[in-house]
Design a protein around this motif. Structure first.
Motif, PDB file in Angstrom:
ATOM      1  N   PRO A  59       0.827  -1.215   0.000  1.00  0.00           N
ATOM      2  CA  PRO A  59       0.000   0.000   0.000  1.00  0.00           C
ATOM      3  C   PRO A  59       0.865   1.271   0.000  1.00  0.00           C
ATOM      4  CG  PRO A  59      -0.744  -1.564   1.659  1.00  0.00           C
ATOM      5  CD  PRO A  59       0.585  -2.057   1.178  1.00  0.00           C
ATOM      6  N   LYS A  60       0.482   2.230  -0.780  1.00  0.00           N
ATOM      7  CA  LYS A  60       1.130   3.542  -0.814  1.00  0.00           C
ATOM      8  C   LYS A  60       0.239   4.629  -0.243  1.00  0.00           C
ATOM      9  CE  LYS A  60       4.871   2.067  -2.751  1.00  0.00           C
ATOM     10  NZ  LYS A  60       6.163   2.108  -2.031  1.00  0.00           N
ATOM     11  N   LYS A  61      -1.037   4.300  -0.027  1.00  0.00           N
ATOM     12  CA  LYS A  61      -2.019   5.185   0.582  1.00  0.00           C
ATOM     13  C   LYS A  61      -2.852   4.374   1.569  1.00  0.00           C
ATOM     14  CE  LYS A  61      -1.267   8.894  -2.057  1.00  0.00           C
ATOM     15  NZ  LYS A  61      -0.903  10.223  -1.533  1.00  0.00           N
ATOM     16  N   PRO A  62      -3.457   5.016   2.564  1.00  0.00           N
ATOM     17  CA  PRO A  62      -4.306   4.298   3.527  1.00  0.00           C
ATOM     18  C   PRO A  62      -5.652   3.925   2.902  1.00  0.00           C
ATOM     19  CG  PRO A  62      -4.313   6.629   4.036  1.00  0.00           C
ATOM     20  CD  PRO A  62      -3.318   6.471   2.928  1.00  0.00           C
ATOM     21  N   VAL A  63      -5.650   2.910   2.061  1.00  0.00           N
ATOM     22  CA  VAL A  63      -6.877   2.504   1.370  1.00  0.00           C
ATOM     23  C   VAL A  63      -7.219   1.063   1.737  1.00  0.00           C
ATOM     24  CG1 VAL A  63      -6.578   4.086  -0.556  1.00  0.00           C
ATOM     25  CG2 VAL A  63      -5.481   1.856  -0.638  1.00  0.00           C
ATOM     26  N   PRO A  64      -8.521   0.694   1.721  1.00  0.00           N
ATOM     27  CA  PRO A  64      -8.943  -0.666   2.081  1.00  0.00           C
ATOM     28  C   PRO A  64      -8.796  -1.636   0.907  1.00  0.00           C
ATOM     29  CG  PRO A  64     -10.867   0.652   1.606  1.00  0.00           C
ATOM     30  CD  PRO A  64      -9.700   1.585   1.473  1.00  0.00           C
ATOM     31  N   LEU A  65      -7.609  -1.704   0.330  1.00  0.00           N
ATOM     32  CA  LEU A  65      -7.350  -2.579  -0.812  1.00  0.00           C
ATOM     33  C   LEU A  65      -6.215  -3.559  -0.487  1.00  0.00           C
ATOM     34  CD1 LEU A  65      -7.388  -0.096  -3.841  1.00  0.00           C
ATOM     35  CD2 LEU A  65      -9.126  -1.795  -3.291  1.00  0.00           C
ATOM     36  N   THR A  66      -6.347  -4.778  -0.955  1.00  0.00           N
ATOM     37  CA  THR A  66      -5.243  -5.743  -0.933  1.00  0.00           C
ATOM     38  C   THR A  66      -5.161  -6.355  -2.331  1.00  0.00           C
ATOM     39  OG1 THR A  66      -6.684  -7.545  -0.191  1.00  0.00           O
ATOM     40  CG2 THR A  66      -5.499  -6.289   1.510  1.00  0.00           C
ATOM     41  N   ALA A  67      -3.947  -6.679  -2.742  1.00  0.00           N
ATOM     42  CA  ALA A  67      -3.807  -7.214  -4.098  1.00  0.00           C
ATOM     43  C   ALA A  67      -2.514  -8.012  -4.235  1.00  0.00           C
ATOM     44  CB  ALA A  67      -3.831  -6.080  -5.131  1.00  0.00           C
ATOM     45  N   THR A  68      -2.534  -8.957  -5.151  1.00  0.00           N
ATOM     46  CA  THR A  68      -1.325  -9.692  -5.550  1.00  0.00           C
ATOM     47  C   THR A  68      -1.209  -9.609  -7.072  1.00  0.00           C
ATOM     48  OG1 THR A  68      -2.517 -11.792  -5.741  1.00  0.00           O
ATOM     49  CG2 THR A  68      -1.479 -11.298  -3.613  1.00  0.00           C
ATOM     50  N   ARG A  79       6.393 -14.488 -18.263  1.00  0.00           N
ATOM     51  CA  ARG A  79       7.220 -14.154 -19.422  1.00  0.00           C
ATOM     52  C   ARG A  79       6.656 -14.828 -20.677  1.00  0.00           C
ATOM     53  NH1 ARG A  79      12.451 -12.546 -18.993  1.00  0.00           N
ATOM     54  NH2 ARG A  79      12.500 -13.419 -16.871  1.00  0.00           N
ATOM     55  N   ARG A  80       6.497 -14.041 -21.732  1.00  0.00           N
ATOM     56  CA  ARG A  80       6.059 -14.556 -23.029  1.00  0.00           C
ATOM     57  C   ARG A  80       7.068 -14.185 -24.098  1.00  0.00           C
ATOM     58  NH1 ARG A  80       1.709 -18.014 -22.053  1.00  0.00           N
ATOM     59  NH2 ARG A  80       0.199 -17.007 -20.664  1.00  0.00           N
ATOM     60  N   ALA A  81       6.961 -14.868 -25.261  1.00  0.00           N
ATOM     61  CA  ALA A  81       7.888 -14.570 -26.344  1.00  0.00           C
ATOM     62  C   ALA A  81       7.679 -13.152 -26.874  1.00  0.00           C
ATOM     63  CB  ALA A  81       7.704 -15.586 -27.473  1.00  0.00           C
ATOM     64  N   TRP A  82       6.449 -12.674 -26.784  1.00  0.00           N
ATOM     65  CA  TRP A  82       6.134 -11.350 -27.321  1.00  0.00           C
ATOM     66  C   TRP A  82       6.177 -10.251 -26.265  1.00  0.00           C
ATOM     67  CZ3 TRP A  82       2.172 -10.517 -24.117  1.00  0.00           C
ATOM     68  CH2 TRP A  82       1.346 -11.584 -23.772  1.00  0.00           C
ATOM     69  N   GLY A  83       6.399 -10.589 -24.989  1.00  0.00           N
ATOM     70  CA  GLY A  83       6.413  -9.579 -23.938  1.00  0.00           C
ATOM     71  C   GLY A  83       6.094 -10.178 -22.587  1.00  0.00           C
ATOM     72  N   THR A  84       5.101  -9.599 -21.890  1.00  0.00           N
ATOM     73  CA  THR A  84       4.762 -10.055 -20.537  1.00  0.00           C
ATOM     74  C   THR A  84       3.251 -10.049 -20.349  1.00  0.00           C
ATOM     75  OG1 THR A  84       6.797  -9.060 -19.700  1.00  0.00           O
ATOM     76  CG2 THR A  84       5.150  -9.682 -18.072  1.00  0.00           C
ATOM     77  N   ARG A  85       2.738 -11.105 -19.734  1.00  0.00           N
ATOM     78  CA  ARG A  85       1.343 -11.193 -19.332  1.00  0.00           C
ATOM     79  C   ARG A  85       1.277 -10.940 -17.839  1.00  0.00           C
ATOM     80  NH1 ARG A  85      -3.934 -10.539 -20.771  1.00  0.00           N
ATOM     81  NH2 ARG A  85      -5.289 -11.733 -19.371  1.00  0.00           N
ATOM     82  N   ILE A  86       0.386 -10.025 -17.407  1.00  0.00           N
ATOM     83  CA  ILE A  86       0.287  -9.645 -15.991  1.00  0.00           C
ATOM     84  C   ILE A  86      -1.123  -9.942 -15.497  1.00  0.00           C
ATOM     85  CG2 ILE A  86       0.484  -7.764 -14.319  1.00  0.00           C
ATOM     86  CD1 ILE A  86       2.469  -6.415 -16.183  1.00  0.00           C
ATOM     87  N   GLU A  87      -1.205 -10.726 -14.430  1.00  0.00           N
ATOM     88  CA  GLU A  87      -2.486 -11.067 -13.801  1.00  0.00           C
ATOM     89  C   GLU A  87      -2.526 -10.461 -12.407  1.00  0.00           C
ATOM     90  OE1 GLU A  87      -4.733 -12.725 -15.483  1.00  0.00           O
ATOM     91  OE2 GLU A  87      -3.495 -13.485 -17.145  1.00  0.00           O
ATOM     92  N   MET A  88      -3.710  -9.970 -12.002  1.00  0.00           N
ATOM     93  CA  MET A  88      -3.843  -9.344 -10.683  1.00  0.00           C
ATOM     94  C   MET A  88      -5.118  -9.813  -9.999  1.00  0.00           C
ATOM     95  SD  MET A  88      -4.066  -5.281  -9.706  1.00  0.00           S
ATOM     96  CE  MET A  88      -2.339  -5.006 -10.073  1.00  0.00           C
ATOM     97  N   GLN A  89      -5.000 -10.058  -8.684  1.00  0.00           N
ATOM     98  CA  GLN A  89      -6.144 -10.369  -7.838  1.00  0.00           C
ATOM     99  C   GLN A  89      -6.266  -9.236  -6.817  1.00  0.00           C
ATOM    100  OE1 GLN A  89      -8.150 -13.029  -8.361  1.00  0.00           O
ATOM    101  NE2 GLN A  89      -6.835 -13.653 -10.087  1.00  0.00           N
ATOM    102  N   CYS A  90      -7.410  -8.555  -6.825  1.00  0.00           N
ATOM    103  CA  CYS A  90      -7.584  -7.370  -5.970  1.00  0.00           C
ATOM    104  C   CYS A  90      -8.897  -7.460  -5.201  1.00  0.00           C
ATOM    105  CB  CYS A  90      -7.569  -6.107  -6.836  1.00  0.00           C
ATOM    106  SG  CYS A  90      -7.769  -4.569  -5.901  1.00  0.00           S
ATOM    107  N   THR A  91      -8.878  -7.073  -3.910  1.00  0.00           N
ATOM    108  CA  THR A  91     -10.081  -7.102  -3.076  1.00  0.00           C
ATOM    109  C   THR A  91     -10.265  -5.756  -2.382  1.00  0.00           C
ATOM    110  OG1 THR A  91      -9.771  -9.460  -2.638  1.00  0.00           O
ATOM    111  CG2 THR A  91     -11.260  -8.266  -1.173  1.00  0.00           C
ATOM    112  N   GLY A 104     -16.184  -5.831  -0.805  1.00  0.00           N
ATOM    113  CA  GLY A 104     -16.163  -7.270  -0.563  1.00  0.00           C
ATOM    114  C   GLY A 104     -16.150  -8.129  -1.812  1.00  0.00           C
ATOM    115  N   MET A 105     -15.998  -7.529  -2.981  1.00  0.00           N
ATOM    116  CA  MET A 105     -16.028  -8.307  -4.226  1.00  0.00           C
ATOM    117  C   MET A 105     -14.626  -8.379  -4.836  1.00  0.00           C
ATOM    118  SD  MET A 105     -18.247  -7.645  -7.696  1.00  0.00           S
ATOM    119  CE  MET A 105     -19.777  -7.813  -6.788  1.00  0.00           C
ATOM    120  N   PRO A 106     -14.022  -9.554  -4.885  1.00  0.00           N
ATOM    121  CA  PRO A 106     -12.691  -9.673  -5.494  1.00  0.00           C
ATOM    122  C   PRO A 106     -12.763  -9.354  -6.983  1.00  0.00           C
ATOM    123  CG  PRO A 106     -13.208 -11.598  -4.149  1.00  0.00           C
ATOM    124  CD  PRO A 106     -14.481 -10.842  -4.323  1.00  0.00           C
ATOM    125  N   ALA A 107     -11.709  -8.780  -7.472  1.00  0.00           N
ATOM    126  CA  ALA A 107     -11.601  -8.484  -8.899  1.00  0.00           C
ATOM    127  C   ALA A 107     -10.389  -9.218  -9.459  1.00  0.00           C
ATOM    128  CB  ALA A 107     -11.466  -6.986  -9.112  1.00  0.00           C
TER     129      ALA A 107
END
Length: 244
Positions: free
Chosen positions: A142-151, A156-168, A209-212
């Motif tokens: 966290p960089k701000k006092p916000v009610p968020l958690t995330a991973t 690594r891909r041949a064409w670049g990078t795929r990024i996946e995120m789980q946020c609540t 309360g809804m994960p994204a």
């Protein structure tokens, strides 16, 4: 040709040892033929002998009838040894060809079985396709006092990078004022390059309360990504960040 007298014929290791030629040439009686066929099922040596003589009837049919008639003459037997030698040579040639074909088939079968067993017991025989290099999920800070958690997970891909995120979004509305601007529940995921470039990968609206589950791609290789951020889409303030 000498005929066979029956199961007591001498000269073999068992009573049926001399029945093979008579069987092939059709000289056995019906009862003897049935008896010999029952014996063949349990005697590999006799079965092999019958197989070897299988072409004899066809060979004998090629002998000229006039030549056969001369055999009864006093000097008729003079030509018999050459004919016998010719027949034996032909039979032996066919035997060699048959055995060579049998050994070839056996070798091919053994090779196929060996390859199958090797592929089952040796994992190096069949090499699986290379899988993309995927890191474990990384917790964002966290960089701000916000009610968020995330991973966040980078692949690594041949064409670049795929990024996946789980946020609540864990608490009530984000009512914190960021840098003098109004708070917003509209968020964005951003990849920051080591050269200072910024690429927006996904946007969404935080719900209590809804994960994204978000995902995005960039042409930047993993090694060229400095960090991944969650920012306020309206104010641009950095809420969570993961340095790489």
């Amino acid at each position: 040709m000498t005929t066979v007298d029956g199961p007591s014929s001498p000269g073999g290791t068992h009573p049926y040892a001399l029945w093979d030629a008579a069987y092939v040439l059709g000289s056995l009686s019906c009862a003897e033929r049935r008896e010999f066929e029952v014996h063949l099922k349990a005697c590999p040596s006799c079965a092999d002998a019958v197989t070897d003589l299988g072409g004899m009837r066809a060979l004998l049919s090629q002998i000229d009838r006039g030549y056969v008639d001369t055999l009864d003459e006093p000097d008729g037997y003079a030509g018999l040894p050459p004919l016998r030698d010719e027949l034996l040579a032909t039979v032996n040639t066919r035997r060699r060809r048959s055995r060579a074909a049998t050994w070839t088939l056996a070798a091919a079968a053994a090779l196929a079985i060996g390859l199958f067993v090797a592929s089952q017991s040796n994992p190096m025989v069949v090499t699986p396709a290379p899988q993309p290099s995927q890191a474990s999920a990384l917790t964002m800070t966290p960089k701000k006092p916000v009610p968020l958690t995330a991973t966040v997970t980078l692949t690594r891909r041949a064409w670049g990078t795929r990024i996946e995120m789980q946020c609540t979004y864990e608490a009530g509305p984000m009512d914190v004022d960021y840098d003098g601007d109004e708070a917003s529940d509209k968020l964005a995921m951003v990849a920051v390059g080591r050269d200072g470039s910024r690429t927006e990968l996904a946007t969404w609206t935080a719900r209590i309360g809804m994960p994204a589950s978000l995902g995005g791609s960039t042409s930047m290789p993993v090694d060229e990504i400095a960090s991944v951020q969650i920012i306020s889409a309206d104010a641009g303030a950095v809420l969570l960040e993961r340095d790489l």
